[in-house]
Structure formats: structure tokens, C-alpha cells
Design an enzyme around this catalytic site. Structure first.
Site, mmCIF file in Angstrom:
data_model
loop_
_atom_site.group_PDB
_atom_site.id
_atom_site.type_symbol
_atom_site.label_atom_id
_atom_site.label_comp_id
_atom_site.label_asym_id
_atom_site.label_seq_id
_atom_site.Cartn_x
_atom_site.Cartn_y
_atom_site.Cartn_z
ATOM 1 N N TYR A 108 0.644 -0.888 -0.006
ATOM 2 C CA TYR A 108 -0.118 -0.039 0.019
ATOM 3 C C TYR A 108 0.731 1.174 -0.057
ATOM 4 O O TYR A 108 2.099 1.206 -0.696
ATOM 5 C CB TYR A 108 -1.038 -0.141 1.014
ATOM 6 C CG TYR A 108 -2.195 0.762 0.758
ATOM 7 C CD1 TYR A 108 -3.050 0.341 -0.395
ATOM 8 C CD2 TYR A 108 -2.557 2.066 1.615
ATOM 9 C CE1 TYR A 108 -4.100 1.459 -0.740
ATOM 10 C CE2 TYR A 108 -3.585 2.604 1.209
ATOM 11 C CZ TYR A 108 -4.354 2.368 0.158
ATOM 12 O OH TYR A 108 -5.337 3.116 -0.213
ATOM 13 N N ARG A 172 -9.393 10.290 -8.263
ATOM 14 C CA ARG A 172 -8.574 11.247 -7.401
ATOM 15 C C ARG A 172 -7.729 10.241 -6.345
ATOM 16 O O ARG A 172 -7.954 9.900 -5.024
ATOM 17 C CB ARG A 172 -9.407 11.998 -6.407
ATOM 18 C CG ARG A 172 -9.009 12.976 -5.410
ATOM 19 C CD ARG A 172 -9.745 13.848 -4.592
ATOM 20 N NE ARG A 172 -10.243 12.793 -3.767
ATOM 21 C CZ ARG A 172 -9.683 12.519 -2.633
ATOM 22 N NH1 ARG A 172 -8.578 12.717 -2.287
ATOM 23 N NH2 ARG A 172 -10.459 11.520 -1.877
ATOM 24 N N LYS A 190 -6.054 -1.886 -0.938
ATOM 25 C CA LYS A 190 -6.845 -1.969 0.530
ATOM 26 C C LYS A 190 -7.408 -3.144 0.673
ATOM 27 O O LYS A 190 -7.376 -3.620 2.052
ATOM 28 C CB LYS A 190 -8.211 -1.039 0.053
ATOM 29 C CG LYS A 190 -8.031 0.339 0.208
ATOM 30 C CD LYS A 190 -7.965 0.886 1.757
ATOM 31 C CE LYS A 190 -7.206 2.173 2.093
ATOM 32 N NZ LYS A 190 -8.052 3.267 1.698
ATOM 33 N N GLU A 261 -14.129 4.448 -2.654
ATOM 34 C CA GLU A 261 -12.605 4.942 -2.411
ATOM 35 C C GLU A 261 -11.874 5.649 -3.674
ATOM 36 O O GLU A 261 -12.336 5.271 -4.894
ATOM 37 C CB GLU A 261 -11.489 3.560 -2.380
ATOM 38 C CG GLU A 261 -10.242 3.790 -1.932
ATOM 39 C CD GLU A 261 -9.684 4.193 -0.651
ATOM 40 O OE1 GLU A 261 -8.904 4.853 -0.448
ATOM 41 O OE2 GLU A 261 -10.643 3.629 0.297
ATOM 42 N N ASP A 262 -11.256 6.815 -3.039
ATOM 43 C CA ASP A 262 -10.746 7.784 -3.951
ATOM 44 C C ASP A 262 -11.405 8.308 -5.324
ATOM 45 O O ASP A 262 -11.071 8.392 -6.490
ATOM 46 C CB ASP A 262 -9.301 6.973 -4.587
ATOM 47 C CG ASP A 262 -8.486 7.358 -3.415
ATOM 48 O OD1 ASP A 262 -8.610 7.706 -2.456
ATOM 49 O OD2 ASP A 262 -7.182 6.473 -3.839
ATOM 50 N N ASP A 284 -14.075 5.471 2.809
ATOM 51 C CA ASP A 284 -12.634 5.540 3.563
ATOM 52 C C ASP A 284 -12.288 7.072 3.554
ATOM 53 O O ASP A 284 -11.637 7.523 4.578
ATOM 54 C CB ASP A 284 -11.857 4.604 3.199
ATOM 55 C CG ASP A 284 -10.786 4.584 4.077
ATOM 56 O OD1 ASP A 284 -10.968 4.684 5.477
ATOM 57 O OD2 ASP A 284 -9.521 4.358 3.586
ATOM 58 N N ASP A 285 -12.249 7.887 2.371
ATOM 59 C CA ASP A 285 -11.537 9.119 2.574
ATOM 60 C C ASP A 285 -12.378 10.167 3.131
ATOM 61 O O ASP A 285 -11.825 10.755 4.089
ATOM 62 C CB ASP A 285 -11.605 9.693 1.104
ATOM 63 C CG ASP A 285 -10.857 8.613 -0.030
ATOM 64 O OD1 ASP A 285 -9.711 8.411 0.423
ATOM 65 O OD2 ASP A 285 -11.564 8.198 -1.044
ATOM 66 N N ASN A 431 -0.667 11.742 1.448
ATOM 67 C CA ASN A 431 0.326 10.992 1.168
ATOM 68 C C ASN A 431 0.187 10.616 -0.489
ATOM 69 O O ASN A 431 -0.821 11.051 -1.004
ATOM 70 C CB ASN A 431 0.021 9.666 2.108
ATOM 71 C CG ASN A 431 -1.309 8.787 1.843
ATOM 72 O OD1 ASN A 431 -1.865 8.938 0.705
ATOM 73 N ND2 ASN A 431 -2.024 8.440 2.929
ATOM 74 N N ASN A 477 -2.890 6.233 9.897
ATOM 75 C CA ASN A 477 -2.887 5.538 8.977
ATOM 76 C C ASN A 477 -4.287 4.608 9.034
ATOM 77 O O ASN A 477 -4.705 4.057 9.895
ATOM 78 C CB ASN A 477 -1.983 4.080 9.069
ATOM 79 C CG ASN A 477 -1.686 3.423 7.689
ATOM 80 O OD1 ASN A 477 -2.827 3.076 7.005
ATOM 81 N ND2 ASN A 477 -0.531 2.825 7.161
#
Length: 618
Positions: A108, A172, A190, A261-262, A284-285, A431, A477
Site C-alpha cells: 500500500y 482522485r 486496500k 474509495e478515491d 474511507d476518504d 500521502n 494510517n
């Protein structure tokens, strides 16, 4: 790839029996590799086709680690581990679990960022030909979504229907921007962490990328790019297509936990709003980042030397992650310290690309920014982080900007000067490392080693030159929280995931540090305890879901009742030991030996040419 333990539920061993994962005619043989006994080799007509040595899993693992350590770059390590995962899942997770601190940054962040950028170039070399490792759903095939799902069903073993998916559109990725179909590396990574950290069943994890094109010119012009060569759709077309996919997935797998996610900020909020109470889903973001940072922030506030109600928190970056974190922190001040919402919200300031976010700045604010827009600035407008720092004089500085080195030496030293009677809280959370606002070493040097620090990417320990004392950086994290949230959701099957369930996980994270970690002023438990911590956090999630009347699994409803009114998560409070024991029992583990692999494999059928006695004696 099979765990020991019960043969049902999440710990019902896995077979890695997806037919395309190995050329072997037998999934158990594929999983055992060089540990396959002689009798079974003979029955499968493998005699003379493989080396004669029969090894145990420890020797296999030793060889794999040796090969991993021989790779000279993290990308080479990433590709080696990807091939291992798609050919011998049991060995892969043995290696990961026994070397998590070393391997997590490879599978990851930060390595996955580079892997995503190069995904179209390395894809054929990550797995054997035709290996099925998830779903690629193109925009121009949305009307064929039922056929796509049917194809996936045919590629997996009976009983391996997915119970969890991570889905992205690659728009993203981390702080790297629009990577299109190359973003598939994120769901894959993930889900590896879901398995490693919380014991989700790896054969029931489904990574998905929505291939909706890309606006990144370099990919559109790259002859090796594997995605649709077209620009991204309009918002209306995006939602029509994405909602059709999610509806089809939910219809096919109604109890599956969906992690968004993203996605781009607006779409991330839009999808969560649309589906949050219709399907078991989580972003999650927005929610995970807020949860893990809250856990570290609770620990930091306890050590800062300033009353909670006097905290002044300045955010650099106002995207989905930044706003999600801030809303979690607001809840903390309201719930734990009894601060009214209006006053709690007023403890937060935001800086975006145009400066300090105010209601009278003159531009149209995105919807998600309006909640934190300042109305008390008296017309004052700050155009930069430096100006806003002087205006706010914050006690805590949190970065989710993806601007490398945004927390300059000058900024860090001013934070130290402004908090000379308290310890400054500095969380550079962007990150990968190339996007981090500052490093741990920089924060330590510029604050006279007083900083309360957590980052989004891993930084090395820092040795104070004058004393030789080693300090361990906190890493906020998401790996600490999304795996136990997913595990808890899969186990207790809530109708939907509420803010208070996520808050319970953050609070449990803050209280999960052991005496040594607390004594060393660390903000998070150490990563080598991740499975122990995940079990406690999943148990806290389940207890909260049951208390809210939203859990549907009768076993966990009954266990919470047996544990009693267990609201505490502090060391001197109730941990709900029955729930905790049940969670631990259901966590998947790789097999320790061939016998365990064989006995726990629900997909294994004895070969007709191998007698029970011959297999056991071999």
C-alpha cells in the site's frame, strides 16, 4: 490458504480456488505448492514434474522472504508480491502477517502510488495470464453490468461470493490525481490490508474499478494505457452510470459491504449521500480518515497541556478527507466534552487554494465547505497559510492538502512559538511521501522535539541528537480503522453505518494503546499489534451497532446482551469479552501446515485415486 477454526462464516477457510489463479488441476495442490505430500502428487500425475523435496510452510515463507529482500526497488517488491498473491495466497498472507511493518508500505502507501501510475505498463506482469482479480467496468458497458457480474460469479469457486468490495473510479488516487483505470491498484491494495489487518476472507474480497475514462492527457496519449481513451462524463452521466452499477451489485450481493474509495470530492460525498442508508456502505476518504485521525487526536489532546475547549484547529486542504476529519473532531468535542455544536464548529478554520475559507470571500463555495466557512472574520481575508496562521494562532495544524513541504520550517517554528506553554499538534496527513506537508524530522527539529505528530505516510524514527533518545512518529494510517469497520459490518450486518459507530471505533483506537506505548507518548498502537487492535475495534463497532438497534446478526445481538451494558472502551471499562472472543474466532488466518490447509478447505474433495489413509499417512 485456509485458516484453522470453524468451517462456517468468515473463518471458513479459503481455497484460492478461482479457476484462473493456477494452472494446477487441484486448488489444494496449488495452495500447498512444494508442501504437497507425495501421495497427492502421484494422484495428480505430478511425479517427475516438480522437484522431489517436500517442505513445510515455514521453509516456503523463508524462501519467499529471501527473494523479496533481494529486490532492489519497492516496485520490484510490489510486482513480486502481486505475483505471489495470485499464485499462492496462503504463502502471501503468511509473509505479510509475519512481516507487516516491512511489507505494508510495499503493498500500500507509499509504493502503491507509483504502482498505480505505472499500472498499465506492469499489469501483465502482476499475475499469471487470465487471472481474475477483480472487475473492470467500462462506461460503455454499463448496460451489460448483469453479464459482467455473472462472468465474475463463474470465475470464483462455489461459496466464495464476495462479502466486501472496494470500488473506485480512479479520479482522485491518493494525492496523485486522475489515474483512470490505473487506479485499480488502490482497491487491490486496500483489500489486502482488510485481510492482513482484520482477517477478512481473501477469497471473498472483490476489487472494482469503474473505467469511466480520464482527463489526464498523458494517459489518453499513452499507447500502453489499458483504459477507455475518452474524457470523463458529465456529473449527470456519472451518477446515472455509477448508481446503476451499485444497484446491480447490491441486488446480486445484498449483504456485501461496499467501500467507496478515491472518488473526486463532489462524487465521494454524492455517492455516500445517495447510498448510505440504502446499502451497507462506507467512504474511507470521508469517514475512515476522520476516524483514524480522531483516534490519534484524542491521544494528542490528552498530552497537549491545554484544555480541549481551548483548542484552535487549522486545516490546510478542504477536500472530502479534510472536511470528513474535521466533522469527526467536532463530534468528539460535542460528545466527550459537552461543547455545544456551534462553539465546537467555531474551533476550526480551513485554508484552501484561495486562502482562509470565509462566507464572504467572494467565490462560490463547494457545498461540503459551507459548514466550516467563517462568519466571524469581520471582513478579514487571509490569502495564504502563513497569513491564516498569524490570524488564527492555532494549537493544532492539520494538513490534507497534497502540497509537499507546505508546512515549511518557518510555519513549524511559528507553531512552536505560538504554543510555548503547550505541545503543538502537527498532523501532515497527505500521502504518499512526495505529497506530505512535512516530515517527522522537520517537525521535531523545528519544535524543540515537543511536537505531537501524526502523518499519513510512514516516516522513520527520529533520534534526538542531544540525548540519543529515539522517538516514534505517529502514523494516522487508515489501516487502523477501515479493516475493523469492514469486519464488524460483515459480522453483525447492520442496516447502515452511522457516525456513532465510527466514533466508537475512533474512541476504541485511542484506548487501545498499551502501557509501553502510553509511557512513550505514542499516539497510536504499534503496527505489529494490528490484528489484536482490529479485533477490539471491530468489537466496539459491533457493540455500538447492536445498541443502536441496527445489527441483524442474531449471534452478535445475543453476545452483546450477555456482555451487558458495555459502553466503556478504556482499560478500566468493559471490553465486551464475549463479543471480542467471537470476533477473534471468526478472523481468517493462513494455514500453518498442509494438514490444516486440507482439513479446513471447504472446496477440497479427495482425489478418487488417493485413499483417506494414503493422504493422512503422507
Amino acid at each position: 490458504m485456509l485458516a484453522s477454526g470453524a468451517s462456517s462464516g468468515i473463518n471458513s477457510g479459503t481455497s484460492s480456488a478461482r479457476r484462473s489463479r493456477s494452472g494446477s488441476p487441484d486448488p489444494l495442490a496449488s495452495s500447498a505448492g512444494t508442501a504437497l505430500p507425495y501421495a497427492r502428487r502421484s494422484a495428480l500425475h505430478l511425479k517427475g514434474l516438480v522437484p522431489s523435496g517436500v517442505e513445510d510452510f515455514d521453509i516456503q515463507e523463508k524462501r519467499a522472504l529471501e527473494q523479496l529482500n533481494m529486490k532492489s526497488t519497492n516496485m520490484e517488491k510490489y510486482m513480486f508480491l502481486s505475483w505471489l498473491r495470485t499464485t499462492n495466497l496462503n504463502l502471501f498472507y503468511r509473509l505479510v502477517l509475519h512481516n507487516l511493518k516491512q511489507i505494508a508500505p510495499v503493498i500500500y502507501t507509499p509504493t502503491v502510488g507509483q504502482a498505480c501510475q505505472e499500472y498499465s505498463h506492469i499489469y501483465p506482469f502482476l499475475a499469471p495470464p487470465n487471472a481474475v482479480d477483480g472487475l473492470y467496468i467500462p462506461l460503455d458497458e454499463i448496460d451489460s453490468i448483469d453479464e459482467i457480474i455473472s462472468n465474475y460469479r463463474e470465475s470464483i469457486a462455489e461459496g466464495d461470493e464476495p462479502e466486501i468490495t472496494v470500488i473506485t473510479d480512479g479520479s482522485r488516487i491518493l494525492g496523485l490525481g486522475d489515474l483512470g483505470v490505473n487506479g485499480m491498484g488502490i482497491p487491490v491494495g486496500k483489500l489486502q490490508l482488510y485481510v492482513a489487518a482484520a482477517g477478512l476472507n481473501p477469497d471473498r474480497c472483490l476489487p472494482i474499478v469503474l473505467d469511466f475514462g480520464t482527463d489526464t492527457k498523458s494517459y489518453l496519449e499513452d499507447p500502453l494505457y489499458l483504459g477507455l481513451r475518452q474524457h470523463r462524463p458529465s456529473d449527470s452521466d456519472f451518477y446515472a452510470a455509477a448508481n446503476k452499477v451499485i444497484a446491480a451489485l447490491h441486488a446480486a450481493f445484498p449483504s456485501m459491504f461496499i467501500q467507496f474509495e478515491d472518488f473526486s470530492t463532489d462524487h465521494a460525498f454524492g455517492l455516500l449521500r445517495e447510498w448510505r442508508q440504502k446499502a451497507l456502505c462506507f467512504n474511507d476518504d470521508i469517514q475512515g480518515t476522520g476516524c483514524v485521525i480522531l483516534g490519534g487526536f484524542i491521544s494528542a489532546v490528552q498530552q497537549a497541556g491545554i484544555p480541549p475547549e481551548e483548542q484552535r484547529i487549522l486545516f490546510l486542504g478542504a477536500g472530502s478527507a479534510g472536511v470528513g476529519v474535521a466533522k469527526q473532531l467536532v463530534d468528539y468535542f460535542i460528545i466527550e466534552h459537552g461543547i455545544p455544536e456551534a462553539k465546537a464548529k467555531a474551533m476550526f478554520w480551513f485554508v484552501d487554494s484561495r486562502g482562509m475559507i470565509t462566507a464572504d470571500r467572494g467565490d462560490k463555495l463547494a457545498e461540503h465547505k459551507i459548514y466550516f466557512a467563517r462568519h466571524d472574520n469581520g471582513g478579514a481575508q487571509c490569502k495564504s497559510l502563513e497569513d491564516t496562521l498569524e490570524y488564527v494562532k492555532p494549537t493544532a495544524l492539520i494538513g490534507l492538502s497534497t502540497i509537499h513541504k507546505a508546512f515549511s520550517e518557518k510555519i513549524l517554528r511559528r507553531m512552536n512559538e505560538m504554543n510555548k506553554d503547550a505541545r503543538p499538534i502537527i498532523f501532515p496527513l497527505s500521502n504518499p511521501e512526495t505529497k506530505a506537508e512535512c516530515t517527522f524530522e522537520e517537525a521535531m527539529r523545528c519544535t524543540d522535539n515537543r511536537v505531537l505528530f501524526a502523518s499519513g505516510t510512514a516516516f522513520p524514527e527520529y533520534v534526538i541528537p542531544e540525548t540519543g533518545e529515539e522517538r516514534v512518529p505517529g502514523q494516522g494510517n487508515n489501516m487502523y480503522v477501515f479493516p475493523p469497520i469492514g469486519l464488524g459490518a460483515v459480522l453483525c450486518k447492520p442496516e447502515w453505518i452511522t457516525d456513532t459507530m465510527i466514533y466508537a471505533v475512533a474512541k476504541a483506537l485511542a484506548s487501545s494503546r498499551n502501557d509501553d506505548e502510553i509511557g512513550r507518548n505514542e499516539l497510536y498502537p504499534r503496527i505489529d499489534r494490528i490484528r489484536e487492535v482490529s479485533a477490539r475495534l471491530a468489537a466496539a463497532f459491533i457493540r455500538q451497532a447492536v445498541r443502536e438497534g441496527l445489527a441483524h446478526d442474531a449471534e452478535y445481538i445475543d453476545l452483546v446482551a450477555q456482555d451487558g451494558d458495555c459502553k466503556g472502551t478504556a482499560p478500566d471499562g468493559c471490553h465486551g469479552e464475549r463479543v471480542l472472543a467471537a470476533v477473534k474466532k471468526r478472523m481468517w488466518h493462513p494455514a500453518e501446515n498442509f494438514e490444516e490447509l486440507r482439513e479446513c478447505c471447504p472446496h477440497h474433495h479427495h482425489h478418487p485415486n488417493v485413499s483417506e489413509h494414503a493422504e493422512q499417512s503422507s
